[in-house]
Motif scaffolding. Structure first.
Motif, mmCIF file in Angstrom:
data_model
loop_
_atom_site.group_PDB
_atom_site.id
_atom_site.type_symbol
_atom_site.label_atom_id
_atom_site.label_comp_id
_atom_site.label_asym_id
_atom_site.label_seq_id
_atom_site.Cartn_x
_atom_site.Cartn_y
_atom_site.Cartn_z
ATOM 1 N N PHE A 16 -24.388 -54.140 -81.877
ATOM 2 C CA PHE A 16 -23.649 -54.146 -80.619
ATOM 3 C C PHE A 16 -24.456 -54.756 -79.479
ATOM 4 N N GLY A 17 -25.731 -55.073 -79.734
ATOM 5 C CA GLY A 17 -26.498 -55.795 -78.719
ATOM 6 C C GLY A 17 -26.007 -57.221 -78.541
ATOM 7 N N VAL A 18 -25.435 -57.817 -79.597
ATOM 8 C CA VAL A 18 -24.939 -59.205 -79.510
ATOM 9 C C VAL A 18 -23.772 -59.311 -78.531
ATOM 10 N N PRO A 19 -22.667 -58.551 -78.708
ATOM 11 C CA PRO A 19 -21.584 -58.662 -77.717
ATOM 12 C C PRO A 19 -21.974 -58.137 -76.337
ATOM 13 N N THR A 20 -22.907 -57.172 -76.291
ATOM 14 C CA THR A 20 -23.357 -56.690 -74.979
ATOM 15 C C THR A 20 -24.064 -57.799 -74.205
#
Length: 666
Positions: free
Chosen positions: A252-256
């Motif tokens: 979820f760090g990628v879309p964040t």
């Protein structure tokens, strides 16, 4: 606020330089650890090979060309052969420089040929490790001047990158201290950026700053999880949580990060928004498939997805660089960060070896990238100064109002507390007065009963002496009168005094006491109630001296012996039997009386309950309940077995205490 944010950015940049210098001097320092060793590997795709097979397969082990093995199925075996010089220390520490190993099991044989097995890994509790450290570390005693071989079985669902390293105790502590400085500085940077982002969000009310703080938080968890610090310091006894937090933070760090760019750069492109929505969907599906369906192919596939996202973001920002002056500042940090991510991903997929560059470039690149974003954030804070000043004035007014209300509440609470204290003191005075009256009542009753009791006893004695030549029936009646007066005197001594009255209020006081004497006393005391009951004591298996509370234990035994006489017909036999079983003392009190029916047996310990067979017999129905309670207070138990018409058996069980703190002989 702008000046503060700028100073924070300057401090973080200085810290990064110090970290880089620390890494340079730490890793360029000469290594004086000269233990000679070589290592080879053997893949076990099925993961079913045993150590006996491995020891017979030395010819299958291959020399190591790269310490990055990627995402492996099954297990990987490592064979390490060491040769210690006589002048070197015997004890060495073998570190497997890979905190993400699920399990690492070391096999070695001691001097007698016995197989020694030790297992560590981030899927095993930290308590299984020889030292509390993020990497598996094994202590070895290596014989001198001859080859010494150990085998290590490795398994991991994450990418497997492992390097064995040997240390003396001193050099191991130095290595750990060096890396603690490095990763501690990185963690401090992330934490400062995290606080800065959420602080700006709270100060401005602009939720775009929250994306910055959330992105910094994700990367902080990625670093702490990947390097084993979450496992070492937080989840040592629940290692599965380290894996959960790490996976969620990475995916979820990628879309964040995309949402962060969208908010800060105020991007209006529909394409960019669609890509971010796709990122959220892919990340959600990847986490679901990984945890619920155990699809391990998700891990390498997501590495490729991260690279594609970084490439798209870099190209998109470069194309739109003229529309926003902040874009170039972001791009200058994004491009080296993309290279750092590429190096880390290629290492994870075993396309590059593990070294100081591929292991740490991601963290340095991420810090520089987030630092650039932090600088972009600080430039937007200027417009918030006026709102901040107004909010501060409002806060001061509210603080004054709250302070005034708080003072009034404190005064009211103080008055209520004083009134409560007065009521408590009055209640205590009433309790003290009641206790004094109670003691006085007991003393009065005891005194008033003893006077006529003494007269009756003396009269009965005289009558017995005068009836020496009388008939036997008359003498028997006089003896019963004497027995009754003796029994009543015993009851007065036992219960109508302050010591007996406080017996239930005090705690258990363990002492060494004579169990045989207490059982004999209980039988002798109960025999006063009847001259026709027969008591049999079978006490040989019991030790004479035990540790218990003699007052409580004697009260229990007397009460049970009295009940046995009270509820059995004249001429009944009451047997006391003792034994030792499994570190416990067992006492059985049995009789051949009428026993109990099922209803009476089920309610025997209910307070104030008395069965139909108690009609005309004195008592309050509390004896059995109190006896069981007194046994439980000493760590023992009391149970009853009975069949109607076949007598009753009362089982007493008491633990054998080895020592007593307050020693005295009863």
């Amino acid at each position: 606020m702008l000046a503060l944010s700028f100073r924070l950015s300057t401090w973080i940049f200085t810290t990064v330089l110090l970290v880089l210098l620390n890494m340079h001097f730490a890793f360029s320092a000469p290594n004086n650890i000269t233990l000679q060793y070589s290592w080879k590997t053997l893949a076990d795709p099925t993961g079913e090979m045993k150590i006996e097979q491995i020891r017979l397969s030395d010819h299958l082990f291959k020399p190591v060309h790269s310490n990055a093995f990627g995402y492996l199925k099954g297990a990987l075996w490592i064979r390490i052969e060491m040769l210690r010089k006589p002048e070197q220390a015997e004890q060495w520490w073998l570190e497997l420089q890979s905190p993400m190993l699920d399990y690492a099991t070391l096999y070695e044989k001691d001097a007698t040929g016995k197989e020694l097995i030790r297992t560590m890994g981030d899927h095993a509790p930290m308590s299984d490790r020889e030292i509390d450290y993020r990497n598996p570390v094994f202590r070895l005693n290596i014989p001198a001047s001859k080859p010494y071989v150990v085998y290590i079985r490795l398994s991991s669902q994450n990418t497997m990158t492992v390097t064995p390293a040997f240390y003396t105790c001193k050099s191991l502590m130095k290595s750990i201290a060096t890396e603690q400085i490095f990763f501690g500085a990185l963690a401090a940077i992330y934490f400062a950026l995290l606080i800065n982002g959420f602080w700006l969000c709270r100060a401005s009310g602009d939720w775009s700053y929250a994306w910055f703080g959330l992105y910094a938080l994700c990367n902080l968890f990625v670093m702490l999880g990947s390097e084993g610090y979450l496992y070492q310091y937080l989840f040592g006894n629940a290692p599965e949580w380290n894996e959960v937090i790490l996976i969620v933070s990475i995916y979820f760090g990628v879309p964040t990060g995309g949402q962060l760019l969208l908010s800060y750069l105020e991007i209006k492109s529909k394409l960019f928004r669609m890509v971010i929505l796709l990122d959220w969907l892919v990340s959600l599906l990847a986490v679901v498939f990984l945890f619920l369906a155990d699809q391990q192919w998700i891990r390498p596939a997501f590495q490729v997805w991260i690279l594609l996202n970084m490439l798209f973001g870099t190209v998109f920002i470069f194309v739109t660089r003229r529309q926003n002056k902040m874009v170039m500042r972001i791009l200058l940090a994004l491009f080296p960060f993309w290279l750092a991510v590429a190096l880390r991903s290629f290492r994870n997929m075993a396309l590059l070896p593990s070294n100081i560059l591929t292991d740490n470039a991601y963290y340095i690149g991420m810090v520089l990238y987030v630092l650039a974003l932090n600088y972009a954030v600080s430039m937007k804070v200027k417009t918030l100064r006026q709102a901040h000043d107004q909010a501060l004035n409002d806060a001061l007014e509210l603080s004054k109002k709250n302070e005034h209300e708080l003072e009034e509440q404190v005064i009211q609470r103080t008055m209520q507390l004083q009134e409560a204290v007065r009521q408590v003191e009055a209640s205590l005075q009433l309790e003290r007065r009641a206790r004094a009256e109670q003691r006085e009542f007991f003393a009065t009753v005891s005194h008033e009963l003893r006077t006529p009791l003494t007269v009756i006893d003396m009269t009965a004695q005289n009558l017995e002496l005068d009836a020496v030549e009388g008939d036997a029936e008359t003498r028997t009646r006089y003896r019963k009168i004497l027995q009754a007066t003796k029994r009543l005197s015993l009851l007065l001594d036992r219960y109508l005094n302050e010591d007996s009255f406080t017996l239930m209020r005090r705690g258990v006081q363990y002492k060494h006491c004579n169990l045989h004497m207490m059982l004999e006393d209980a039988a002798r005391s109960a025999s006063i109630l009847s001259c026709s009951h027969q008591f049999i004591l079978q006490l040989d298996p019991l030790p004479e001296n035990i540790v218990c509370d003699p007052d409580l234990m004697l009260l229990v035994l007397r009460s049970l012996a009295d009940n046995a006489v009270k509820y059995t017909p004249p001429g009944s036999t009451i047997v006391f039997t003792g034994s030792i079983n499994a570190e416990r003392i067992e006492v059985l009190i049995s009789d051949n009386g009428p026993g109990m029916n099922a209803e009476l047996l089920s309610r025997a310990f209910e307070p104030h309950y008395r069965g139909a067979n108690s009609a005309g017999k004195p008592g309050s129905g509390l004896g059995l309940m109190l006896a069981r309670k007194l046994m439980e207070n000493q760590g023992g138990s009391l149970t009853i077995d009975s069949v109607e018409g076949k007598g009753c058996k009362i089982h007493l069980s008491l633990p054998i205490h080895a020592e007593v703190s307050d020693f005295s002989v009863a």
